[in-house]
Design a protein around this motif. Structure first.
Motif, PDB file in Angstrom:
ATOM      1  N   PHE A 238       0.876  -1.183   0.000  1.00  0.00           N
ATOM      2  CA  PHE A 238       0.000   0.000   0.000  1.00  0.00           C
ATOM      3  C   PHE A 238       0.913   1.233   0.000  1.00  0.00           C
ATOM      4  N   LYS A 239       0.735   2.073  -1.035  1.00  0.00           N
ATOM      5  CA  LYS A 239       1.655   3.200  -1.229  1.00  0.00           C
ATOM      6  C   LYS A 239       1.743   4.106   0.009  1.00  0.00           C
ATOM      7  N   ALA A 240       0.589   4.291   0.669  1.00  0.00           N
ATOM      8  CA  ALA A 240       0.586   5.183   1.844  1.00  0.00           C
ATOM      9  C   ALA A 240       1.531   4.652   2.921  1.00  0.00           C
ATOM     10  N   ILE A 241       1.666   3.325   2.997  1.00  0.00           N
ATOM     11  CA  ILE A 241       2.576   2.740   3.994  1.00  0.00           C
ATOM     12  C   ILE A 241       4.020   2.931   3.555  1.00  0.00           C
ATOM     13  N   GLN A 242       4.265   2.821   2.271  1.00  0.00           N
ATOM     14  CA  GLN A 242       5.640   3.033   1.771  1.00  0.00           C
ATOM     15  C   GLN A 242       6.090   4.471   2.034  1.00  0.00           C
ATOM     16  N   ILE A 243       5.183   5.418   1.801  1.00  0.00           N
ATOM     17  CA  ILE A 243       5.550   6.830   1.986  1.00  0.00           C
ATOM     18  C   ILE A 243       5.923   7.125   3.444  1.00  0.00           C
ATOM     19  N   SER A 244       5.280   6.401   4.373  1.00  0.00           N
ATOM     20  CA  SER A 244       5.531   6.680   5.796  1.00  0.00           C
ATOM     21  C   SER A 244       6.864   6.131   6.302  1.00  0.00           C
ATOM     22  N   GLN A 245       7.631   5.479   5.440  1.00  0.00           N
ATOM     23  CA  GLN A 245       8.957   5.003   5.865  1.00  0.00           C
ATOM     24  C   GLN A 245       9.985   6.078   5.450  1.00  0.00           C
ATOM     25  N   TYR A 246      10.242   6.984   6.391  1.00  0.00           N
ATOM     26  CA  TYR A 246      10.977   8.212   6.064  1.00  0.00           C
ATOM     27  C   TYR A 246      12.495   8.078   5.955  1.00  0.00           C
ATOM     28  N   ALA A 247      13.085   9.164   5.522  1.00  0.00           N
ATOM     29  CA  ALA A 247      14.545   9.479   5.551  1.00  0.00           C
ATOM     30  C   ALA A 247      14.751  10.888   4.971  1.00  0.00           C
ATOM     31  N   VAL A 248      15.862  11.578   5.232  1.00  0.00           N
ATOM     32  CA  VAL A 248      16.275  12.930   4.684  1.00  0.00           C
ATOM     33  C   VAL A 248      16.407  14.125   5.693  1.00  0.00           C
ATOM     34  N   GLN A 249      16.523  15.398   5.231  1.00  0.00           N
ATOM     35  CA  GLN A 249      16.825  16.579   6.122  1.00  0.00           C
ATOM     36  C   GLN A 249      16.393  18.024   5.745  1.00  0.00           C
ATOM     37  N   ARG A 250      16.858  19.104   6.354  1.00  0.00           N
ATOM     38  CA  ARG A 250      16.341  20.496   6.438  1.00  0.00           C
ATOM     39  C   ARG A 250      17.267  21.767   6.443  1.00  0.00           C
ATOM     40  N   PHE A 251      16.799  22.972   6.669  1.00  0.00           N
ATOM     41  CA  PHE A 251      17.240  24.328   7.091  1.00  0.00           C
ATOM     42  C   PHE A 251      17.379  25.483   6.070  1.00  0.00           C
ATOM     43  N   LEU A 252      17.232  26.719   6.566  1.00  0.00           N
ATOM     44  CA  LEU A 252      17.189  27.891   5.673  1.00  0.00           C
ATOM     45  C   LEU A 252      18.120  29.057   6.017  1.00  0.00           C
ATOM     46  N   ARG A 253      18.517  29.183   7.273  1.00  0.00           N
ATOM     47  CA  ARG A 253      19.406  30.276   7.727  1.00  0.00           C
ATOM     48  C   ARG A 253      18.866  31.672   7.384  1.00  0.00           C
ATOM     49  N   LEU A 254      17.689  31.978   7.861  1.00  0.00           N
ATOM     50  CA  LEU A 254      17.121  33.316   7.644  1.00  0.00           C
ATOM     51  C   LEU A 254      17.161  34.101   8.956  1.00  0.00           C
ATOM     52  N   PRO A 255      17.207  35.459   8.861  1.00  0.00           N
ATOM     53  CA  PRO A 255      17.125  36.215  10.116  1.00  0.00           C
ATOM     54  C   PRO A 255      15.788  35.923  10.793  1.00  0.00           C
ATOM     55  N   LEU A 256      15.810  35.955  12.132  1.00  0.00           N
ATOM     56  CA  LEU A 256      14.576  35.653  12.864  1.00  0.00           C
ATOM     57  C   LEU A 256      13.505  36.679  12.534  1.00  0.00           C
ATOM     58  N   HIS A 257      12.353  36.234  12.197  1.00  0.00           N
ATOM     59  CA  HIS A 257      11.270  37.165  11.903  1.00  0.00           C
ATOM     60  C   HIS A 257       9.939  36.604  12.403  1.00  0.00           C
ATOM     61  N   ILE A 258       9.674  35.353  12.086  1.00  0.00           N
ATOM     62  CA  ILE A 258       8.391  34.766  12.493  1.00  0.00           C
ATOM     63  C   ILE A 258       8.459  34.462  13.985  1.00  0.00           C
ATOM     64  N   LYS A 259       7.454  34.969  14.713  1.00  0.00           N
ATOM     65  CA  LYS A 259       7.471  34.825  16.169  1.00  0.00           C
ATOM     66  C   LYS A 259       6.226  34.075  16.642  1.00  0.00           C
ATOM     67  N   PRO A 260       6.238  33.648  17.904  1.00  0.00           N
ATOM     68  CA  PRO A 260       5.069  32.909  18.408  1.00  0.00           C
ATOM     69  C   PRO A 260       3.767  33.683  18.223  1.00  0.00           C
ATOM     70  N   ASP A 261       3.852  35.035  18.292  1.00  0.00           N
ATOM     71  CA  ASP A 261       2.646  35.867  18.124  1.00  0.00           C
ATOM     72  C   ASP A 261       1.975  35.647  16.777  1.00  0.00           C
ATOM     73  N   ASN A 262       2.749  35.168  15.800  1.00  0.00           N
ATOM     74  CA  ASN A 262       2.195  34.978  14.462  1.00  0.00           C
ATOM     75  C   ASN A 262       1.248  33.776  14.379  1.00  0.00           C
ATOM     76  N   PHE A 263       1.144  33.042  15.480  1.00  0.00           N
ATOM     77  CA  PHE A 263       0.280  31.861  15.467  1.00  0.00           C
ATOM     78  C   PHE A 263      -0.700  31.916  16.630  1.00  0.00           C
ATOM     79  N   TYR A 264      -1.894  31.455  16.382  1.00  0.00           N
ATOM     80  CA  TYR A 264      -2.854  31.345  17.475  1.00  0.00           C
ATOM     81  C   TYR A 264      -3.641  30.063  17.260  1.00  0.00           C
ATOM     82  N   PHE A 265      -4.074  29.494  18.376  1.00  0.00           N
ATOM     83  CA  PHE A 265      -4.799  28.229  18.261  1.00  0.00           C
ATOM     84  C   PHE A 265      -6.270  28.506  18.025  1.00  0.00           C
ATOM     85  N   ASN A 266      -6.806  27.922  16.965  1.00  0.00           N
ATOM     86  CA  ASN A 266      -8.220  28.101  16.653  1.00  0.00           C
ATOM     87  C   ASN A 266      -8.976  26.872  17.172  1.00  0.00           C
ATOM     88  N   GLU A 267      -9.766  27.105  18.240  1.00  0.00           N
ATOM     89  CA  GLU A 267     -10.451  25.983  18.912  1.00  0.00           C
ATOM     90  C   GLU A 267     -11.368  25.240  17.952  1.00  0.00           C
TER      91      GLU A 267
END
Ligand SMILES: Nc1ncnc2c1ncn2[C@@H]1O[C@H](COP(=O)(O)OS(=O)(=O)O)[C@@H](OP(=O)(O)O)[C@H]1O
Length: 326
Positions: A238-267
């Motif tokens: 089942f393809k969905a099961i194959q996709i869930s077997q992960y590997a790989v990585q990340r990062f962007l090195r940008l100046p800090l801008h996005i802060k916790p205030d930019n997010f709010y929990f919508n009940e």
């Protein structure tokens, strides 16, 4: 004409379109007053107004956004060089001076159903980020790839040279061809991978497939029949099961801008939503669909199956996500 009030009034009364002014003239009668700076200005006023309007019209039609860029220089952000007017115009894909379409310097390569849309929208709160709104499927689709990099570049949004253009296509993660093609375009490109507890990702994927099939009036096998074989084993075909077997990585090195205030929990939505000075938004209803009920024993089977793959993945990325193993 004579000097004094009378002469002055006579001058104006000859022009019924003008109202007589109170008080004495600044400089005698008609001839003299017509050569004063004030009356010259009065005569010139319509010409000045007309020329200014003409100038604005020419400017507007020559550089539609140029006018906005000139307007409000004081509102320009120190970090971005963008003011809110130009940013908004920019987001609507209108071209402004100093921008051009660029190949992406960052890609969200997956994983499908792990919050890739939320990630790109949240990153886009950063003024140094310019997102491409739609999934391009450039590196994983032979036909599209055959169109060449110039074709791809022309489909990217306009950006300033201090902005990172970013595109998301979750299926790059599962494409055999995409890694080499991406590397051939730019071997220092930043790749972002977002993951989610794999069994839950399978259920999310199943929910989306199920919904699409039901919309077309087609039958959908229940979840346990998709993820387990008739003899109770994990159906790793089942393809969905194959996709869930992960590997790989990340990062962007940008100046800090996005802060916790930019997010709010919508009940109501049950998810984090985004906001900044000018807007707030939650993702569309297609994100965060209610999942169908699934026997906990089936989820537990899936989790046991994924446990060794998860361990490998933790080692590879140097982080243990602590996903349940049963
Ligand atoms: N803030 C916010 N709002 C809404 N949804 C959110 C958010 N953050 C993460 N998620 C999770 O994103 C899941 C969808 O993942 P993707 O955007 O990667 O899906 S897709 O591959 O592009 O179809 C979606 O999966 P489901 O819950 O299964 O629908 C959500 O769990």
């Amino acid at each position: 004409m004579s000097f004094g009030n009378e002469g002055y009034q006579t001058t104006w009364s000859e022009d019924p379109g003008r109202k007589p002014s109170r008080g004495p003239p600044l400089m005698g009668g008609r001839c003299e007053s017509s050569s004063s700076p004030l009356s010259s200005l009065r005569r010139m006023a319509p010409i000045i107004v007309f020329s200014s309007l003409l100038f604005c019209l020419v400017l507007y039609y020559t550089f539609p956004i140029g006018a906005a860029a000139i307007y409000a220089p004081s509102a320009v952000s120190e970090t971005t060089g963008l003011d809110s007017v130009t940013t908004e115009a920019y987001r609507k894909r209108l071209r402004i001076r100093g921008t051009q379409r660029r190949l992406p310097q960052a890609l969200i390569i997956g994983v499908r159903k792990c919050g890739t849309r939320a990630l790109i929208e949240m990153l886009n709160l950063h003024p140094h980020i310019q997102k491409n709104g739609i999934e391009m499927h450039f590196f994983d689709d032979d036909e599209r790839y055959a169109n060449g990099l110039e074709w791809y570049r022309k489909r990217m949004p306009y950006s300033f040279d201090n902005q990172v253009t970013i595109e998301k296509t979750p299926s790059y993660f599962i494409s055999r061809e995409a890694p080499a093609r991406i590397r051939a375009m730019n071997e220092t490109i930043k790749l972002l991978l977002i993951v989610r507890e794999p069994a839950m990702r399978v259920l999310s994927d199943y929910t989306q497939i199920m919904e699409a099939k039901m919309r077309k009036g087609r039958q959908v096998a229940p979840f346990h029949k998709k993820v387990l074989t008739p003899d109770g084993e994990i159906n790793d075909g089942f393809k969905a099961i194959q996709i869930s077997q992960y590997a790989v990585q990340r990062f962007l090195r940008l100046p800090l801008h996005i802060k916790p205030d930019n997010f709010y929990f919508n009940e109501t939505k049950g998810f984090y939503c985004m906001r900044n000075e000018t807007f707030q938004k939650c993702l569309a209803d297609a994100k965060g669909r209610p999942h169908p009920y699934v026997d906990p024993a089936v989820m537990s089977r899936l989790r046991k199956f994924f446990a060794p793959f998860n361990e490998q993945f933790y080692e590879m990325v140097g982080r243990n996500f602590g996903w349940p193993s049963s």
